[in-house]
Each structure stands twice: as structure tokens, then as C-alpha cells.
Design a protein around this motif. Structure first.
Motif, mmCIF file in Angstrom:
data_model
loop_
_atom_site.group_PDB
_atom_site.id
_atom_site.type_symbol
_atom_site.label_atom_id
_atom_site.label_comp_id
_atom_site.label_asym_id
_atom_site.label_seq_id
_atom_site.Cartn_x
_atom_site.Cartn_y
_atom_site.Cartn_z
ATOM 1 N N HIS A 146 -89.135 -9.694 9.890
ATOM 2 C CA HIS A 146 -90.147 -9.727 10.946
ATOM 3 C C HIS A 146 -89.747 -10.698 12.056
ATOM 4 C CE1 HIS A 146 -93.075 -7.044 9.226
ATOM 5 N NE2 HIS A 146 -93.096 -7.714 8.054
ATOM 6 N N GLU A 147 -89.202 -11.841 11.670
ATOM 7 C CA GLU A 147 -88.777 -12.830 12.658
ATOM 8 C C GLU A 147 -87.608 -12.300 13.487
ATOM 9 O OE1 GLU A 147 -86.895 -17.289 12.781
ATOM 10 O OE2 GLU A 147 -88.281 -16.813 11.138
ATOM 11 N N ALA A 148 -86.634 -11.674 12.841
ATOM 12 C CA ALA A 148 -85.494 -11.101 13.555
ATOM 13 C C ALA A 148 -85.958 -9.970 14.475
ATOM 14 C CB ALA A 148 -84.442 -10.583 12.578
ATOM 15 N N TYR A 149 -86.891 -9.154 13.990
ATOM 16 C CA TYR A 149 -87.433 -8.061 14.786
ATOM 17 C C TYR A 149 -88.137 -8.619 16.015
ATOM 18 C CZ TYR A 149 -90.493 -4.251 16.270
ATOM 19 O OH TYR A 149 -91.159 -3.318 17.010
ATOM 20 N N ALA A 150 -88.959 -9.636 15.840
ATOM 21 C CA ALA A 150 -89.694 -10.232 16.954
ATOM 22 C C ALA A 150 -88.727 -10.822 17.978
ATOM 23 C CB ALA A 150 -90.659 -11.296 16.447
ATOM 24 N N ASP A 151 -87.668 -11.500 17.487
ATOM 25 C CA ASP A 151 -86.671 -12.057 18.402
ATOM 26 C C ASP A 151 -85.944 -10.954 19.182
ATOM 27 O OD1 ASP A 151 -87.330 -14.578 17.540
ATOM 28 O OD2 ASP A 151 -85.572 -14.806 16.217
ATOM 29 N N ALA A 152 -85.557 -9.899 18.477
ATOM 30 C CA ALA A 152 -84.841 -8.793 19.132
ATOM 31 C C ALA A 152 -85.753 -8.077 20.132
ATOM 32 C CB ALA A 152 -84.316 -7.809 18.094
ATOM 33 N N ARG A 153 -87.016 -7.888 19.761
ATOM 34 C CA ARG A 153 -87.953 -7.230 20.672
ATOM 35 C C ARG A 153 -88.185 -8.096 21.916
ATOM 36 N NH1 ARG A 153 -93.609 -6.510 18.382
ATOM 37 N NH2 ARG A 153 -93.706 -8.631 19.102
ATOM 38 N N GLY A 154 -88.322 -9.387 21.720
ATOM 39 C CA GLY A 154 -88.499 -10.301 22.861
ATOM 40 C C GLY A 154 -87.292 -10.269 23.784
ATOM 41 N N LEU A 155 -86.096 -10.261 23.196
ATOM 42 C CA LEU A 155 -84.871 -10.194 23.986
ATOM 43 C C LEU A 155 -84.789 -8.861 24.733
ATOM 44 C CD1 LEU A 155 -82.178 -11.475 24.801
ATOM 45 C CD2 LEU A 155 -81.175 -10.426 22.763
ATOM 46 N N ILE A 165 -87.292 -7.034 25.732
ATOM 47 C CA ILE A 165 -88.275 -7.069 26.827
ATOM 48 C C ILE A 165 -87.739 -7.889 27.998
ATOM 49 C CG2 ILE A 165 -90.563 -7.932 27.481
ATOM 50 C CD1 ILE A 165 -91.506 -7.095 24.653
ATOM 51 N N VAL A 166 -87.148 -9.043 27.690
ATOM 52 C CA VAL A 166 -86.565 -9.877 28.756
ATOM 53 C C VAL A 166 -85.459 -9.124 29.484
ATOM 54 C CG1 VAL A 166 -85.191 -11.953 29.187
ATOM 55 C CG2 VAL A 166 -87.209 -12.081 27.725
ATOM 56 N N MET A 167 -84.611 -8.437 28.728
ATOM 57 C CA MET A 167 -83.515 -7.687 29.339
ATOM 58 C C MET A 167 -84.054 -6.527 30.184
ATOM 59 S SD MET A 167 -80.909 -9.378 28.657
ATOM 60 C CE MET A 167 -79.658 -8.291 29.286
ATOM 61 N N LEU A 168 -85.110 -5.873 29.734
ATOM 62 C CA LEU A 168 -85.732 -4.797 30.503
ATOM 63 C C LEU A 168 -86.275 -5.335 31.820
ATOM 64 C CD1 LEU A 168 -86.776 -1.869 30.788
ATOM 65 C CD2 LEU A 168 -88.888 -2.666 29.710
ATOM 66 N N ILE A 169 -86.993 -6.424 31.762
ATOM 67 C CA ILE A 169 -87.548 -7.018 32.983
ATOM 68 C C ILE A 169 -86.426 -7.439 33.923
ATOM 69 C CG2 ILE A 169 -88.848 -8.997 33.881
ATOM 70 C CD1 ILE A 169 -90.614 -8.746 31.339
ATOM 71 N N LEU A 170 -85.387 -8.071 33.364
ATOM 72 C CA LEU A 170 -84.241 -8.470 34.189
ATOM 73 C C LEU A 170 -83.572 -7.245 34.810
ATOM 74 C CD1 LEU A 170 -82.434 -10.796 35.142
ATOM 75 C CD2 LEU A 170 -81.070 -10.455 33.095
ATOM 76 N N GLY A 171 -83.415 -6.187 34.021
ATOM 77 C CA GLY A 171 -82.822 -4.953 34.541
ATOM 78 C C GLY A 171 -83.653 -4.351 35.659
ATOM 79 N N LEU A 172 -84.974 -4.352 35.488
ATOM 80 C CA LEU A 172 -85.859 -3.824 36.518
ATOM 81 C C LEU A 172 -85.748 -4.624 37.808
ATOM 82 C CD1 LEU A 172 -89.066 -3.054 34.409
ATOM 83 C CD2 LEU A 172 -87.317 -1.446 35.190
ATOM 84 N N VAL A 173 -85.695 -5.950 37.685
ATOM 85 C CA VAL A 173 -85.572 -6.806 38.860
ATOM 86 C C VAL A 173 -84.237 -6.557 39.563
ATOM 87 C CG1 VAL A 173 -85.329 -9.220 39.605
ATOM 88 C CG2 VAL A 173 -87.165 -8.572 38.049
ATOM 89 N N VAL A 174 -83.160 -6.454 38.786
ATOM 90 C CA VAL A 174 -81.836 -6.212 39.373
ATOM 91 C C VAL A 174 -81.798 -4.851 40.070
ATOM 92 C CG1 VAL A 174 -79.417 -5.776 38.799
ATOM 93 C CG2 VAL A 174 -80.577 -7.765 37.848
ATOM 94 N N ILE A 175 -82.330 -3.824 39.428
ATOM 95 C CA ILE A 175 -82.334 -2.484 40.033
ATOM 96 C C ILE A 175 -83.170 -2.472 41.303
ATOM 97 C CG2 ILE A 175 -83.138 -0.104 39.720
ATOM 98 C CD1 ILE A 175 -82.258 -0.396 36.780
ATOM 99 N N ALA A 176 -84.342 -3.099 41.270
ATOM 100 C CA ALA A 176 -85.182 -3.155 42.471
ATOM 101 C C ALA A 176 -84.479 -3.932 43.578
ATOM 102 C CB ALA A 176 -86.528 -3.792 42.132
#
Length: 156
Positions: A45-54, A56-67
Motif C-alpha cells: 500500500h505504501e509503495a502504491y501510494a508513493d507510485a501513484r503520487g509520483l 500524479i506529479v509527473m502528469l501535472i508536470l507533463g501538462l504544464v510542459v505541454i501547455a
């Protein structure tokens, strides 16, 4: 389809791709979590939460870079072309050949704007040459008129 819409479609496709990648990543993480089962549950669960958080951060960063890239492409292409369109319209509507478009780049758009500015300069020069020739013709015509009047007076 105008250039702005093409850029918007391109950015939209890139954003959709990011969304799909994000969805696939979360689905894979969920499968790993469910496959791990009960015994190692807290660590999984902890590894899953860390991977999911990462993810989400990468998605947001990708969206900002694409925009950001979409905005830069728009600014470097569409804005100068709109300025050129406005200048051409002003030149056509007012027959004002003194306007030029400022050029800030050396890419294809910048080269097109430089060529347009050279065209305007050549037109201005041609109009000046025509004006000089017209003035010269007026002077010659006046001289011929004066000479004709003198000849007419002498012949009387």
C-alpha cells in the motif's frame, strides 16, 4: 482550420496521450497492489501510494510542459502572422506603405516577415521613383509650354 486551432488540436492530443498514459499507469499499479494480496499489504500500500503520487506529479508536470510548449509555439508563429495580416490589411485599406512588421525571429515566419518588409521597401522606392519621374515630366511639360508660347509670340 487555422493555425491556432491546429496548435490547440496538437496540444489536446498530447494532453489526451498524457491522460491515457496516466490511466494505464494507475491501472498497472492497482493490479500490482491487488496481486500482492494480504501478507505484505502495508508495504505494498505504501509503495502504491508513493507510485501513484509520483504518477500524479509527473502528469501535472507533463501538462504544464505541454501547455507551455503550446503557448510558445503559438506566440512564435501566430502572433507574428497576425501582425503581418494586420499590416497588410492596413496597407491595403489606407494605401499606407510606411508600415512594417517587427521581426524578432530568424525562423520561417521571421524570414517571411523580413521578405514582406523588403517588398514594402521596394514598393516605397518604386513610388518615389514614379513621383520623381512625374515631377520631371511636369517640369519638361512646363518648359515645352513656355517654349511653345515664345514661338507663338515670335511668329505673330
Amino acid at each position: 482550420m487555422n493555425l491556432t486551432r491546429k496548435i490547440a488540436v496538437l496540444v489536446g492530443v498530447a494532453l489526451a496521450t498524457c491522460g491515457v498514459i496516466f490511466g494505464v499507469t494507475l491501472t498497472g499499479l492497482a493490479k500490482i497492489q491487488s496481486a500482492a494480496g494480504g501478507a505484505a499489504a502495508p508495504a505494498v500500500h505504501e509503495a502504491y501510494a508513493d507510485a501513484r503520487g509520483l504518477a500524479i506529479v509527473m502528469l501535472i508536470l507533463g501538462l504544464v510542459v505541454i501547455a507551455g510548449i503550446g503557448y510558445l509555439v503559438w506566440r512564435s508563429m501566430v502572433r507574428p502572422l497576425n501582425l503581418m495580416r494586420e499590416t497588410i490589411a492596413r496597407t491595403a485599406d489606407r494605401l499606407d506603405f510606411t508600415s512594417t512588421v517587427s521581426v524578432d525571429s530568424s525562423d520561417e515566419v521571421g524570414e517571411t516577415l523580413k521578405a514582406y518588409n523588403r517588398l514594402l521597401e521596394r514598393l516605397r522606392q518604386s513610388f518615389e521613383d514614379i513621383q520623381k519621374a512625374t515631377d520631371h515630366m511636369l517640369e519638361v511639360t512646363e518648359e515645352v509650354d513656355v517654349s511653345s508660347r515664345k514661338i507663338a509670340r515670335i511668329s505673330l
